[in-house]
Scaffold this active site. Sequence first.
Site, PDB file in Angstrom:
ATOM      1  N   LYS A   1     -19.482  64.592 -64.854  1.00  0.00           N
ATOM      2  CA  LYS A   1     -18.584  63.598 -64.256  1.00  0.00           C
ATOM      3  C   LYS A   1     -17.752  62.904 -65.326  1.00  0.00           C
ATOM      4  O   LYS A   1     -16.548  62.692 -65.167  1.00  0.00           O
ATOM      5  CB  LYS A   1     -19.392  62.579 -63.454  1.00  0.00           C
TER       6      LYS A   1
ATOM      7  N   HIS B   1     -36.089  55.663 -65.210  1.00  0.00           N
ATOM      8  CA  HIS B   1     -36.913  56.167 -64.110  1.00  0.00           C
ATOM      9  C   HIS B   1     -37.537  54.994 -63.371  1.00  0.00           C
ATOM     10  O   HIS B   1     -37.856  53.980 -63.978  1.00  0.00           O
ATOM     11  CB  HIS B   1     -38.077  57.024 -64.626  1.00  0.00           C
TER      12      HIS B   1
END
Length: 116
Positions: free
Chosen positions: A62, A103
């Site tokens: 991206k 995470h």
Amino acid sequence: MITGIGLDIVELGRIRRLDGRSAKFRERVLTDRELAEYELLSDSRKTEYLAGRFAAKEAFGKAKGTGIGKFCSFKDIEIRKDPSGKPSVFFHEQPDGLVSITHTKEYAAAQILLQS
């Protein structure tokens, strides 16, 4: 000057299911060096590692503006750690930007910043 920013988030459960079916998913996403690191981890850590690398590589595509495909494959991108554990992103074996990977219990996310 900032030339690109990319962000991606992925569900750990989705990655766990894909990885549990066969080794094909991890072999498509991870480089040989990353696969060697992956094999040394505990089962729960393997999912976090694979999900984090997947998110980082998607974010890199991206930031580059190409996405993952013909001009930028998963294998072209490698996330390496320095001795202190800080991750860096390499594209075609060359350092190419800053990366942050995180995470939670259910998600992994990554952000890439490219500079010139």
